[in-house]
Write a protein that holds these residues in place. Structure first.
Motif, short mmCIF file in Angstrom:
data_model
loop_
_atom_site.label_atom_id
_atom_site.label_comp_id
_atom_site.label_asym_id
_atom_site.label_seq_id
_atom_site.Cartn_x
_atom_site.Cartn_y
_atom_site.Cartn_z
N VAL A 148 -2.86 -4.27 -8.53
CA VAL A 148 -1.88 -3.31 -8.02
C VAL A 148 -2.07 -3.05 -6.53
O VAL A 148 -1.10 -3.06 -5.75
N PHE A 149 -3.32 -2.82 -6.11
CA PHE A 149 -3.56 -2.39 -4.74
C PHE A 149 -3.53 -3.54 -3.73
O PHE A 149 -3.56 -3.30 -2.52
N ARG A 150 -3.44 -4.78 -4.22
CA ARG A 150 -3.35 -5.92 -3.31
C ARG A 150 -1.92 -6.46 -3.21
O ARG A 150 -1.69 -7.43 -2.49
N MET A 151 -0.98 -5.84 -3.88
CA MET A 151 0.37 -6.39 -3.91
C MET A 151 0.98 -6.47 -2.51
O MET A 151 1.64 -7.46 -2.17
N LEU A 152 0.78 -5.45 -1.69
CA LEU A 152 1.38 -5.41 -0.36
C LEU A 152 0.36 -5.75 0.74
O LEU A 152 0.64 -5.59 1.92
N GLN A 153 -0.79 -6.23 0.34
CA GLN A 153 -1.86 -6.59 1.28
C GLN A 153 -1.65 -8.02 1.79
O GLN A 153 -1.17 -8.88 1.05
N PRO A 154 -1.99 -8.29 3.07
CA PRO A 154 -1.79 -9.63 3.60
C PRO A 154 -2.61 -10.68 2.84
O PRO A 154 -3.74 -10.43 2.41
N ARG A 162 -4.07 -13.18 4.02
CA ARG A 162 -5.25 -13.56 4.78
C ARG A 162 -6.44 -12.66 4.48
O ARG A 162 -7.57 -12.98 4.83
N TYR A 163 -6.19 -11.51 3.83
CA TYR A 163 -7.27 -10.64 3.37
C TYR A 163 -7.25 -10.50 1.85
O TYR A 163 -7.60 -9.46 1.31
N GLY A 164 -6.85 -11.55 1.18
CA GLY A 164 -6.93 -11.56 -0.27
C GLY A 164 -5.77 -10.91 -0.99
O GLY A 164 -5.82 -10.76 -2.22
N GLY A 165 -4.74 -10.54 -0.25
CA GLY A 165 -3.61 -9.88 -0.89
C GLY A 165 -2.57 -10.85 -1.39
O GLY A 165 -2.69 -12.07 -1.25
N ALA A 166 -1.51 -10.29 -1.99
CA ALA A 166 -0.45 -11.11 -2.58
C ALA A 166 0.78 -11.21 -1.69
O ALA A 166 1.59 -12.12 -1.89
N GLU A 167 0.93 -10.28 -0.72
CA GLU A 167 2.17 -10.21 0.06
C GLU A 167 3.38 -10.32 -0.87
O GLU A 167 4.31 -11.08 -0.65
N ALA A 168 3.35 -9.51 -1.91
CA ALA A 168 4.36 -9.59 -2.97
C ALA A 168 5.68 -8.99 -2.52
O ALA A 168 5.77 -8.25 -1.54
N VAL A 206 0.78 5.57 -3.62
CA VAL A 206 0.33 5.96 -2.29
C VAL A 206 -0.81 5.07 -1.80
O VAL A 206 -0.80 4.57 -0.67
N LEU A 207 -1.82 4.87 -2.65
CA LEU A 207 -2.92 3.99 -2.24
C LEU A 207 -2.44 2.54 -2.12
O LEU A 207 -2.94 1.79 -1.28
N GLY A 208 -1.46 2.18 -2.93
CA GLY A 208 -0.97 0.81 -2.92
C GLY A 208 -0.07 0.47 -1.75
O GLY A 208 0.07 -0.70 -1.39
N VAL A 209 0.54 1.48 -1.14
CA VAL A 209 1.43 1.21 0.00
C VAL A 209 0.65 1.14 1.31
O VAL A 209 1.12 0.54 2.29
N HIS A 210 -0.53 1.72 1.37
CA HIS A 210 -1.28 1.74 2.63
C HIS A 210 -1.74 0.37 3.11
O HIS A 210 -1.82 0.17 4.35
N PRO A 211 -2.03 -0.59 2.25
CA PRO A 211 -2.33 -1.93 2.78
C PRO A 211 -1.17 -2.50 3.60
O PRO A 211 -1.39 -3.24 4.56
N TRP A 212 0.06 -2.16 3.22
CA TRP A 212 1.22 -2.60 4.01
C TRP A 212 1.15 -1.99 5.41
O TRP A 212 1.36 -2.68 6.41
N HIS A 213 0.86 -0.69 5.49
CA HIS A 213 0.79 -0.03 6.79
C HIS A 213 -0.38 -0.58 7.62
O HIS A 213 -0.22 -0.87 8.81
N LEU A 214 -1.53 -0.74 6.99
CA LEU A 214 -2.69 -1.26 7.72
C LEU A 214 -2.42 -2.65 8.28
O LEU A 214 -2.94 -3.00 9.35
N GLY A 257 -12.71 -6.74 6.00
CA GLY A 257 -13.54 -7.90 6.29
C GLY A 257 -14.71 -8.07 5.33
O GLY A 257 -15.05 -9.19 4.94
N GLY A 258 -15.31 -6.95 4.92
CA GLY A 258 -16.43 -7.03 4.00
C GLY A 258 -16.04 -6.92 2.55
O GLY A 258 -16.75 -7.42 1.67
N ASP A 259 -14.93 -6.26 2.27
CA ASP A 259 -14.51 -6.03 0.89
C ASP A 259 -13.00 -5.85 0.85
O ASP A 259 -12.49 -4.79 1.25
N PRO A 260 -12.25 -6.83 0.39
CA PRO A 260 -10.78 -6.72 0.38
C PRO A 260 -10.25 -5.69 -0.60
O PRO A 260 -9.04 -5.40 -0.60
N ASP A 261 -11.12 -5.11 -1.43
CA ASP A 261 -10.68 -4.09 -2.38
C ASP A 261 -10.82 -2.67 -1.85
O ASP A 261 -10.53 -1.71 -2.57
#
Length: 388
Positions: free
Chosen positions: A42-48, A50-56, A81-89, A102-106
């Motif tokens: 769930v929390f990697r759906m909007l994560q890039p 290049r950092y282990g995310g899905a860019e879903a 809320v926690l899941g949307v912040h990877p998009w902002h970051l 860099g040390g932990d994509p989770d």
């Protein structure tokens, strides 16, 4: 494309629903539930990527949020809320992204965007202090996005900014005790004095103009759609999901009920109850369909490399707040006709009613403001607002 995360989340929903009362009582989502949601992706759906995310597809993310919220409003809110912040970051300078992931994509990031921080410009960045309320899910985060107001030499407001601060630089004060969304742990964050380097600062003006240094390394269309659409939809989606879940609970609860007054008979044979069901279902469907349509339209423009004009941005905000209004109208109809048993504390319909209304008071769901902005645009007047 199938929503693989949704398939994984559906297996978790019975347990999330079973723990809803305990989540409310604890006033926070459990660490084990957060871990299960993380394992489901769930929390990697909007994560890039290049950092282990899905860019879903963000539509898929909001679909997941609605499903979780239908089982437990507090859990769905925190997941959103926690899941949307990877998009902002992902819009931040890559140095900031590397520090977080860099040390932990989770690693998770919470937020309190209200510009209540006190900023002192110093060499290389800012000194930050202040208190921020309503940081949902902050117990599970190692970083926080905190709002501040940049001022000019004469003290005049220049721009809202958002600063990225590590857990070591702030403390959490437990203040959350509310009528609805009680399990979100939306506690207070306090910073005495912390140095925030300039690469961990984002200007809201740049975000409003669909710019961010992170776009240099995260070039996908996901990171070229408006913050206002992504974030406000993340605030509306749990409310709609709560009401959709309440609708299903209403059907299952009321299907076998027999009236003891008003002439007796089976509840499901009452034509007024049938009309209530039809109206509520239509409001929920309309909310989802319009919001999904608008997010897809913005993604299509971004994928085509086209400029995103103001009109679809205003439409997205219009339909986002109307989606929340429609959901609240639907749950009012359901609650009103569910009878006295729905008043029992902890009843799923009662909890959903409280959670939906609690989510509805978030500033992102302020309908009058957003609708006025749409009206200005429709009349050809200039629109300048951070939430468009």
């Amino acid at each position: 494309m199938d929503n693989e995360v949704l398939a994984a989340v559906r297996e978790l929903l019975p347990g999330i629903a079973e723990r809803a009362a305990a989540t409310e009582e604890a006033r926070r989502v459990s660490a084990s539930t957060i871990r299960a949601l993380a394992d489901a992706g769930v929390f990697r759906m909007l994560q890039p990527k290049r950092y282990g995310g899905a860019e879903a597809d963000p539509v898929h993310f909001f679909e997941v949020v609605r499903a979780i919220s239908g089982a437990c409003g507090s859990t769905g809110w925190v997941a959103s809320v926690l899941g949307v912040h990877p998009w902002h970051l992902a819009l931040y300078d890559d140095r900031a992204q590397a520090e977080v992931w860099g040390g932990d994509p989770d690693v998770l990031v919470c937020s309190s965007y209200a510009p209540t921080g006190t900023l002192t410009p110093v060499e290389g960045g800012y000194e930050l202090s202040g208190v921020w309320r309503y940081a949902s899910g902050c117990d599970h985060a190692q970083w926080a996005l905190l709002g501040g107001l940049r001022v000019g030499a004469a003290g005049e407001p220049m721009d809202f900014i958002t600063l990225l601060v590590p857990r070591a630089d702030y403390r959490i004060e437990e203040i959350w005790d509310t009528v609805g969304l009680r399990g979100t742990g939306s506690n207070e964050i306090a910073v005495d004095t912390a140095f925030v380097p300039s690469y961990r600062v984002m200007n809201n003006y740049d975000m409003s103009n669909l710019r961010g240094p992170g776009q240099q390394v995260n070039a996908g269309p996901l990171y070229r759609i408006p913050f206002a659409t992504v974030f406000t939809t993340a605030i509306a989606a749990p409310v709609i999901g709560v009401v959709a879940g309440c609708y299903e609970n209403y059907l299952s609860t009321m299907r076998d009920r027999v009236r003891l007054s008003l002439g007796g008979g089976r509840f499901v044979e009452d034509k007024f109850a049938q009309v209530t069901v039809a109206r509520a279902a239509s409001e929920i469907d309309a909310a989802i369909l319009q919001m999904d349509r608008n997010v897809r339209a913005l993604m299509e423009l971004a994928a085509a490399g086209e400029e995103i004009p103001m009109q679809p941005r205003l439409r997205a905000r219009r339909d986002q707040v109307r989606g929340t209004e429609r959901a609240l109208d639907a749950i009012e109809q359901l609650f009103k006709t569910a009878g006295g048993q729905s008043l029992d504390r902890g009843n799923p319909i009662e909890r959903a009613w409280r959670d939906a209304h609690a989510g509805g008071v978030h500033v992102a769901n302020d309908a009058e403001r957003a609708l006025a902005l749409y009206g200005r645009g429709a009349f050809g007047l200039p629109v300048e607002d951070n939430l468009v």
